[in-house]
Design an enzyme around this catalytic site. Sequence first.
Site, mmCIF file in Angstrom:
data_model
loop_
_atom_site.group_PDB
_atom_site.id
_atom_site.type_symbol
_atom_site.label_atom_id
_atom_site.label_comp_id
_atom_site.label_asym_id
_atom_site.label_seq_id
_atom_site.Cartn_x
_atom_site.Cartn_y
_atom_site.Cartn_z
ATOM 1 C CG HIS A 140 7.537 66.269 73.448
ATOM 2 N ND1 HIS A 140 7.192 67.196 73.485
ATOM 3 C CD2 HIS A 140 7.715 65.213 72.686
ATOM 4 C CE1 HIS A 140 8.591 67.316 72.233
ATOM 5 N NE2 HIS A 140 8.408 66.838 71.356
ATOM 6 C CG ASP A 187 2.901 72.917 73.521
ATOM 7 O OD1 ASP A 187 4.116 72.005 74.519
ATOM 8 O OD2 ASP A 187 3.105 72.630 72.350
ATOM 9 C CG HIS A 234 11.171 73.892 77.803
ATOM 10 N ND1 HIS A 234 12.140 73.397 77.583
ATOM 11 C CD2 HIS A 234 10.611 73.810 76.715
ATOM 12 C CE1 HIS A 234 12.710 73.141 76.440
ATOM 13 N NE2 HIS A 234 11.594 73.027 75.800
HETATM 14 C C1 SDX Z 1 7.672 70.993 74.411
HETATM 15 O O1 SDX Z 1 11.977 69.173 75.288
HETATM 16 C C2 SDX Z 1 11.967 69.805 73.892
HETATM 17 O O2 SDX Z 1 12.178 71.062 73.846
HETATM 18 C C3 SDX Z 1 10.465 69.938 74.502
HETATM 19 C C4 SDX Z 1 9.331 71.109 73.562
HETATM 20 C C5 SDX Z 1 9.496 71.342 72.024
HETATM 21 O O3 SDX Z 1 9.939 72.053 71.329
HETATM 22 O O4 SDX Z 1 10.317 69.690 71.469
HETATM 23 O O5 SDX Z 1 9.537 72.692 74.129
HETATM 24 C C6 SDX Z 1 8.113 71.377 73.374
HETATM 25 O O6 SDX Z 1 7.440 69.535 74.814
HETATM 26 C C7 SDX Z 1 7.263 71.855 75.647
HETATM 27 C C8 SDX Z 1 7.054 71.669 77.179
HETATM 28 C C9 SDX Z 1 5.575 71.345 77.249
HETATM 29 N N1 SDX Z 1 4.596 70.795 78.673
HETATM 30 C C10 SDX Z 1 4.288 71.265 79.249
HETATM 31 O O7 SDX Z 1 3.761 72.436 79.261
HETATM 32 C C11 SDX Z 1 3.310 70.727 80.496
HETATM 33 C C12 SDX Z 1 4.029 71.266 81.570
HETATM 34 N N2 SDX Z 1 4.871 71.358 82.400
HETATM 35 C C13 SDX Z 1 5.616 70.115 82.670
HETATM 36 O O8 SDX Z 1 5.685 69.314 83.012
HETATM 37 C C14 SDX Z 1 6.916 70.777 83.137
HETATM 38 O O9 SDX Z 1 7.347 71.789 82.751
HETATM 39 C C15 SDX Z 1 8.024 69.288 81.955
HETATM 40 C C16 SDX Z 1 7.568 67.759 81.913
HETATM 41 C C17 SDX Z 1 8.215 70.107 80.342
HETATM 42 C C18 SDX Z 1 8.883 69.078 82.140
HETATM 43 O O10 SDX Z 1 9.223 68.945 83.589
HETATM 44 P P1 SDX Z 1 10.585 68.733 84.211
HETATM 45 O O11 SDX Z 1 12.100 69.601 83.222
HETATM 46 O O12 SDX Z 1 10.888 67.717 84.326
HETATM 47 O O13 SDX Z 1 10.739 69.023 85.514
HETATM 48 P P2 SDX Z 1 10.489 69.016 87.283
HETATM 49 O O14 SDX Z 1 8.725 68.189 86.444
HETATM 50 O O15 SDX Z 1 10.831 67.641 87.109
HETATM 51 O O16 SDX Z 1 9.539 70.182 87.374
HETATM 52 C C19 SDX Z 1 10.663 70.535 88.688
HETATM 53 C C20 SDX Z 1 9.836 72.006 89.144
HETATM 54 C C21 SDX Z 1 8.573 71.084 90.171
HETATM 55 O O17 SDX Z 1 8.483 70.759 91.110
HETATM 56 P P3 SDX Z 1 8.920 70.739 93.347
HETATM 57 O O18 SDX Z 1 8.892 69.286 92.475
HETATM 58 O O19 SDX Z 1 10.493 70.705 92.215
HETATM 59 O O20 SDX Z 1 8.254 71.385 94.125
HETATM 60 O O21 SDX Z 1 8.986 72.777 88.167
HETATM 61 C C22 SDX Z 1 7.670 72.308 89.000
HETATM 62 C C23 SDX Z 1 7.315 70.776 89.088
HETATM 63 O O22 SDX Z 1 6.118 70.770 89.956
HETATM 64 N N3 SDX Z 1 7.088 72.253 87.599
HETATM 65 C C24 SDX Z 1 5.761 73.104 87.438
HETATM 66 C C25 SDX Z 1 5.075 72.743 85.741
HETATM 67 N N4 SDX Z 1 6.177 72.364 85.891
HETATM 68 C C26 SDX Z 1 7.343 72.233 86.504
HETATM 69 N N5 SDX Z 1 4.663 73.454 89.011
HETATM 70 C C27 SDX Z 1 3.581 73.990 87.714
HETATM 71 N N6 SDX Z 1 3.467 74.208 86.514
HETATM 72 C C28 SDX Z 1 4.158 74.007 85.600
HETATM 73 N N7 SDX Z 1 3.379 73.522 84.312
#
Ligand code: SDX
Length: 377
Positions: free
Chosen positions: A218, A314, A258
């Site tokens: 997050h 971010d 996201h």
């Molecule tokens: C913020 O919610 C909000 O509004 C938050 C925010 C706000 O203003 O409050 O916008 C602020 O928190 C932004 C997000 C910051 N976080 C990151 O940058 C961390 C990296 N991103 C992730 O870990 C991920 O994208 C999440 C946690 C943000 C969202 O993940 P989800 O919706 O739970 O999706 P998931 O983990 O189930 O992933 C779905 C697929 C997966 O692949 P498969 O297992 O289906 O093969 O997408 C892939 C993931 O591996 N994936 C990524 C990835 N994010 C998702 N692969 C590589 N790099 C990434 N960053």
Amino acid sequence: MASKGLQGVVIGQTKLADIDGDAGELIYVGYDIDDLAHHVSFEEVCFLLWNGRLPKQAELTELQRQLGSQRALRPEMLELLRAFPRDADPMAALRTAVSALGLYDSDADDISDEALRRKSIFLTAQVPTLVATFHRLRSGAEPLPPRPELGTAADFLYLLNGEEASATRVKTMDAALVLHAEHGMNASTFSARVTAGTKSDLYSAITSAIGTLKGPLHGGANVEVMHMLREIDESGVSPREWVLRTLDEGGRVMGFGHRVYRAVDPRAKMLREMADEVMRESGDAHWLELSDQIRAVMDEEMQKRGKKIYPNVDFFSASVYTTLGIPMDLFSAVFAIARVSGWTAHLLEQYANNRLIRPESEYIGPRGLTVEPIAQR
Ligand code: SDX
């Protein structure tokens, strides 16, 4: 069937923000984020979120006066911050300090609308000072007294760096605060609303939110993005090789993806735009160029893998904050400086139309067991 991580579950109504994840659009109370970030200040967004409309000049002047006059820390808080370990995690320090603020508020448990509005302004005024003061103390520098005549962004940069920031830097900081102020039912806002849902106090709810924002999935992601940029820079490995290796190992490239956006986060677009201007002034575009290279590889790779993973808020904030002279490990705390406005606005909604937030869970454990005496277990 349980929805993992509450994905797709609508847990309530709000008038504060709406996200169109497919179009990559975000509005605060009816205004597009692009319009707001270009044309209003963080203080105007605070007023908008707390009151449901943009302020008139006299209302804005009064809010600026209230925020400026409530920025200074009381002596006991200064003593508390002095006692914190110098290597404390800034978000852990902020979480602890905000919790302590409640101890010195004689009507901390008053959750009437009037009291909540008063405390929302107080907390929005105090958080920037707490972050800057913690940083100066851990750096061995004496804290500076806030300058009420400055706006939130300008005074934060002054309190942090000990000198007045240029107009470009202040404008960039202010726009970054606008972009980070509110984002619907994100994890930290949800945790604040769950806490408020029990009719606990505002300080407990904001403490919950800070603890939640601290997580690297997050608000903590912007710190991880800077770690990633530095790691790539020092590794001698090309951005392409680093990204491909991370993806092939099943890792996450921080600052991408996201839960809601299936297009580029509009805030990332804005921050990328702002980065150009503030980098030009600083003359150092290194982190931005590296960020652009990483983004290009991710765009290509995600397209190949058929995944809608794009830069989020971010990703570019890391380069912008670095250029503003903000130390890397303070990035999440800067996120909290902005988001305390969104959190408190959601809490005004929650307390005004409250119902305890208590979902169900699907039990998958054993049933029908009989206790055996411990000698037989
Ligand atoms: C913020 O919610 C909000 O509004 C938050 C925010 C706000 O203003 O409050 O916008 C602020 O928190 C932004 C997000 C910051 N976080 C990151 O940058 C961390 C990296 N991103 C992730 O870990 C991920 O994208 C999440 C946690 C943000 C969202 O993940 P989800 O919706 O739970 O999706 P998931 O983990 O189930 O992933 C779905 C697929 C997966 O692949 P498969 O297992 O289906 O093969 O997408 C892939 C993931 O591996 N994936 C990524 C990835 N994010 C998702 N692969 C590589 N790099 C990434 N960053």
